[in-house]
Design an enzyme around this catalytic site. Structure first.
Site, PDB file in Angstrom:
ATOM      1  N   GLU A 151      45.425  32.898  34.472  1.00 29.83           N
ATOM      2  CA  GLU A 151      44.654  33.870  35.265  1.00 29.83           C
ATOM      3  C   GLU A 151      43.185  33.484  35.167  1.00 29.83           C
ATOM      4  O   GLU A 151      42.644  33.300  34.072  1.00 29.83           O
ATOM      5  CB  GLU A 151      44.846  35.295  34.753  1.00 29.83           C
ATOM      6  CG  GLU A 151      44.046  36.312  35.568  1.00 29.83           C
ATOM      7  CD  GLU A 151      44.249  37.757  35.100  1.00 29.83           C
ATOM      8  OE1 GLU A 151      43.653  38.662  35.716  1.00 29.83           O
ATOM      9  OE2 GLU A 151      44.987  37.972  34.105  1.00 29.83           O
TER      10      GLU A 151
ATOM     11  N   ASN B 149      42.112  37.628  40.851  1.00 28.67           N
ATOM     12  CA  ASN B 149      42.004  39.054  41.170  1.00 28.67           C
ATOM     13  C   ASN B 149      41.220  39.264  42.474  1.00 28.67           C
ATOM     14  O   ASN B 149      40.207  38.590  42.723  1.00 28.67           O
ATOM     15  CB  ASN B 149      41.277  39.800  40.044  1.00 28.67           C
ATOM     16  CG  ASN B 149      42.118  39.869  38.786  1.00 28.67           C
ATOM     17  OD1 ASN B 149      43.036  40.675  38.675  1.00 28.67           O
ATOM     18  ND2 ASN B 149      41.810  38.998  37.830  1.00 28.67           N
TER      19      ASN B 149
ATOM     20  N   GLU C  88      46.175  39.020  42.605  1.00 23.78           N
ATOM     21  CA  GLU C  88      46.422  40.269  41.910  1.00 23.78           C
ATOM     22  C   GLU C  88      45.550  41.378  42.522  1.00 23.78           C
ATOM     23  O   GLU C  88      44.328  41.198  42.701  1.00 23.78           O
ATOM     24  CB  GLU C  88      46.097  40.134  40.422  1.00 23.78           C
ATOM     25  CG  GLU C  88      46.984  39.122  39.705  1.00 23.78           C
ATOM     26  CD  GLU C  88      46.700  39.069  38.209  1.00 23.78           C
ATOM     27  OE1 GLU C  88      45.814  39.818  37.751  1.00 23.78           O
ATOM     28  OE2 GLU C  88      47.360  38.273  37.511  1.00 23.78           O
TER      29      GLU C  88
ATOM     30  N   ASP D 291      48.441  44.644  39.755  1.00 22.88           N
ATOM     31  CA  ASP D 291      47.773  44.617  38.451  1.00 22.88           C
ATOM     32  C   ASP D 291      47.579  46.042  37.925  1.00 22.88           C
ATOM     33  O   ASP D 291      47.458  46.999  38.710  1.00 22.88           O
ATOM     34  CB  ASP D 291      46.420  43.909  38.610  1.00 22.88           C
ATOM     35  CG  ASP D 291      45.842  43.487  37.262  1.00 22.88           C
ATOM     36  OD1 ASP D 291      46.580  43.539  36.260  1.00 22.88           O
ATOM     37  OD2 ASP D 291      44.660  43.108  37.243  1.00 22.88           O
TER      38      ASP D 291
ATOM     39  N   GLU E 195      50.419  42.620  29.774  1.00 23.53           N
ATOM     40  CA  GLU E 195      49.076  42.170  29.401  1.00 23.53           C
ATOM     41  C   GLU E 195      48.711  42.714  28.016  1.00 23.53           C
ATOM     42  O   GLU E 195      49.256  43.701  27.546  1.00 23.53           O
ATOM     43  CB  GLU E 195      48.047  42.683  30.420  1.00 23.53           C
ATOM     44  CG  GLU E 195      48.228  42.138  31.824  1.00 23.53           C
ATOM     45  CD  GLU E 195      47.145  42.651  32.755  1.00 23.53           C
ATOM     46  OE1 GLU E 195      46.389  41.813  33.268  1.00 23.53           O
ATOM     47  OE2 GLU E 195      47.055  43.881  32.946  1.00 23.53           O
TER      48      GLU E 195
END
Length: 792
Positions: free
Chosen positions: A569, A624, A656, A686, A743
């Site tokens: 990520e 993101n 995300e 997310d 996460e």
């Protein structure tokens, strides 16, 4: 007064006295009637009528005097001088003419009193000339005090007669009052002077006792003249009146067709004619009224020769007590052959109402009817100025509804409008009569609270507002869930400038929202410093991208079962030259609020795709997306261009999004996501479980992956509720055939628990901290067999 009565009773013939009074009454009425009619005739005929009136009045005064003289009986012979008698007639006529001219042609304020004084002087002069024409055997002597008293009182009465005729409006009252006062004035001067006269039998030689036939003929002729003038004038006047009536009826018929009110005035401001429209305006007849009884601010000074026909706004006091707004124009004209004024009255009620509506719309919110920002600032300025004068305090409360955006996004703007109206009503119930509530736009309201024991009064009000909104909309009552955050600034403590006070209340509101919403905060100087800090960050951030201060770090993601790295990520960081490393939660919200997130997000996407395309291993790269990026449009085109330019395969890119993105223009966002998905890009939700209506979001769009928020994962060892939530989400993913990424995994125990629940992937410090990609070079440059697993 006693001497006058005694003199009348003992020295006068009652029959002749009665005749003298009747002649005076008849002649006085004739005088005033002719003088009045002269004002209605054209100017070239006015002098003739005034002359007729002067002759009628003068002869009346003279005839009354000599008939009363004939009525005098003192037992002595009396003779008369023809010459002086003729002089007395001329004086009476000339003096009356002068008096009429003064009263009718002069427009100065003292014209009527001056005319009365002239008439009184004429009667007095004529009387004593007439008395000097009389000869008796005994010389005449006078009591000068009685003479002076009779002249003063008689002159006063004649002055009142002219004044009454000039100022009284009702015809009967005008003629009756003027005629009676005129007759009383003539009689007072004559009989008062006669009462002051004394004669002695032995004082002189005897004279003839007979009355000369010439005097009797003259008196008879004089009376005939008065009667003739009266009859002739009446006939002419009647003819003129009939003609005037015909003309008036014709003009009135035309005037009644007008939509405007029409009033005809004489030069004294008395209404002599009007159309039906003005009667309807007032709700009562107007003939005979003075113009200021109808239009208070239409002053007689407007009727002077320099009259200008300019509109004047006024109000008509109506019979029902209301007031009609009108526009007035005044014109000089000729009405029935005499000078007149025409007042045109236009009804302004529709225009005034339209102006009122326009003004109301300009200064009020159309949805709630509350004052808008313009009127709010006026009220605030007024309150702050009053505070400065009275040394008091004024509170400004800024209110923002928590969760209102979700109402619009989920239920639509119609429901949102209903909530705003209901909220305005709720807040109004908490206010005092002197407070001002305004809607500044969107879901922002403001209150100006004057006076009171500040800041305590503002704090009590803030608590009441939060409580009322919680009671009305809290916990999902009425299908929506709302709260309120409030920022408060106090004048003059925080500022005496309205604009600065507004800024301070806004800063306090921002801090109230930061504190968790559903609360209030008073402005503090430290808040302003924090805001300046935020502005400084925003200004520096715009230069940071070009200066190379913004960079990416990467956090690995691992398959929970095999321990194999599946991708990274990309996370953004900022290396400020003075502040050092700034975490994303310190500048990303600023970027989103300022709109800088759009160019920043485009750079992050391009840089992450460029980096991933250079890896030897085809690992996935997750980026993101901010909800703001969806609002800008052309997101699909930007992503497509980035993939083409960097050469990254679409199936390796994972975007995300948070649930917040779906709450902002839901349909357009889902359409964009479908376009991206059709390109082969994977879409992950997310921070699942922290947003609004998560299950409905999963149903609306086929996500490729769900990421469980770190706030749940980090406490699964000690918090049973958090563990239950994580288990439920993983179970939901299995039932939907969706991979689940946990996460925030930081311990082997957490990893073991997640493996038991068959979690698909994990991400966290246990696997690797976010670091520059160079720290993971051994993972991206080797093949899968060489890389192995990162965790057991």
């Amino acid at each position: 007064m006693t001497a006058l009565v005694r003199n009348l009773a003992s020295h006068h013939d009652a029959t002749l006295v009665t005749i003298a009074i009747l002649v005076c009454l008849f002649g006085g009425y004739t005088l005033f009637a002719i003088a009045d009619h002269s004002s209605r005739v054209p100017a070239n005929r006015r002098v003739l009528w005034l002359g007729m009136g002067a002759v009628a009045g003068g002869v009346t005064i003279w005839a009354t005097h000599f008939i009363a003289m004939l009525a005098y009986r003192n037992g002595m012979p009396v003779a008369y001088s023809a010459k002086l008698t003729a002089v007395s007639v001329v004086v009476a006529i000339a003096g009356t003419m002068l008096s009429v001219l003064i009263g009718r042609t002069m427009v100065i304020a003292w014209a009527k009193p001056a005319a009365g004084l002239a008439l009184g002087a004429t009667i007095s002069t004529m009387h004593f000339i007439g008395m000097s024409a009389m000869s008796t055997a005994s010389p005449m002597q006078y009591d000068h005090r009685i003479v002076a008293w009779s002249i003063v009182l008689g002159t006063l009465l004649t002055t009142l007669a002219i004044a009454a005729f000039g100022f009284l409006r009702r015809p009967v009252a005008r003629y009756l009052s003027a005629t009676l006062l005129f007759t009383a004035g003539v009689g007072t001067i004559h009989f008062g002077s006669m009462a002051a006269m004394q004669m002695h039998d032995h004082a002189g030689p005897a004279v003839s006792q007979s009355v000369p036939s010439l005097l009797a003929i003259a008196i008879t002729f004089g009376v005939i003249v008065v009667i003739g003038i009266a009859l002739g004038g009446a006939r002419i006047a009647a003819h003129d009146m009939r003609r005037d009536a015909d003309e008036s009826e014709r003009m009135r018929s035309l005037a009644n067709l007008s939509l405007e009110g029409l009033i005809v005035l004489d030069e004294a401001g008395i209404v002599i004619d009007a159309n039906k429209r003005i009667d309807r305006f007032l709700g009562r007849p107007v003939i005979g009224l003075h113009i200021q009884e109808i239009l208070p601010n239409v002053h007689p000074a407007m009727f002077t020769d320099d009259l200008r026909s300019e509109p004047v706004e006024s109000e008509l006091p109506r019979a029902d007590g209301s007031r009609l707004p009108v526009e007035v124009l005044v014109h000089r004209t000729t009405h029935l052959r005499r000078a007149a004024l025409v007042v045109v009255v236009r009804d302004l009620s529709e225009r005034v109402e339209a102006q009122r509506r326009v003004l109301h719309v300009a200064r009020h919110d159309p949805l709630t009817g509350l004052p808008n920002r313009l009127l709010f600032m006026e009220r605030l300025e007024s309150a702050v100025a009053r505070t400065a004068r009275t040394h008091g305090k004024t509170a400004l409360l800024y209110i923002d509804l928590d969760g209102f955006k979700s109402v619009n996004d989920v239920f639509g703007h119609t429901k949102g409008d209903q909530v705003l109206i209901g909220t305005a009503s709720l807040i109004e119930t908490t206010l005092r009569s002197g407070d001002t509530l305004a809607r500044l736009g969107g879901d922002e309201f403001a209150i100006v609270q004057s006076d009171g024991d500040q800041p305590e009064a503002a704090e009590r009000l803030a608590r009441r507002i939060i409580t009322e909104i919680e009671r009305g909309y809290g916990n999902g009552r009425g299908d929506v869930s709302l709260g309120a955050s409030i920022g408060i600034a106090i004048a003059p403590d925080d500022s005496s400038e309205p604009a600065v006070l507004v800024r301070h209340a806004d800063i306090a509101l921002y801090k109230a929202k930061e504190a968790g919403r559903g609360t209030y905060r008073f402005f503090e100087s430290a808040m302003d410093e924090a805001l300046q800090e935020r502005h400084s960050i925003e200004a520096d951030m715009r230069n940071a991208l070009a200066a190379g201060e913004i960079f990416l770090v990467y956090q690995p993601q691992m398959n929970a079962d095999t321990g194999e790295i599946t991708g990274f990520e990309a996370l953004v960081r900022w290396n400020h030259p003075e502040r050092g490393i700034i975490p994303p939660d310190a500048f990303i919200p600023v970027a989103e609020q300022s709109g800088f997130i759009v160019p920043l997000g485009a750079w992050i996407l391009r840089e992450a795709c460029r980096e991933a395309a250079s890896w030897a291993r085809p690992l996935n790269i997750a980026v993101n997306l901010s909800p703001v990026q969806f609002q800008q449009g052309a997101l699909r085109k930007r992503v497509e261009t980035t993939l083409i330019d960097t050469g990254l395969a679409p199936e390796r890119l994972e975007l995300e999004i948070t649930e917040t993105a779906l709450l902002r223009d839901r349909d357009a966002t889902i359409a964009t996501l479908n376009e991206l998905k059709s390109m082969g890009i994977r879409i992950a939700m997310d921070d699942f479980g922290t947003g609004y209506s998560s299950l409905s979001n999963l149903q609306s769009f086929p996500f490729d992956k769900i990421k469980v928020d770190r706030s749940f994962v980090s406490t699964i060892e000690e918090d049973e509720k958090a563990a239950s939530i994580v288990k439920a989400v993983i179970s939901l993913g299995h039932s939907l055939s969706l991979p689940i990424v946990a996460e925030g995994v930081e311990s082997a125990e957490q990893l073991a628990m997640l493996r038991v629940e068959r979690c698909t992937e994990i991400q966290g410090y246990l696997i690797g901290r976010p670091l520059p990609i160079s720290a993971f070079r051994h993972l991206i440059d080797s093949d899968a067999s060489e890389a192995g697993s990162v965790a057991a």
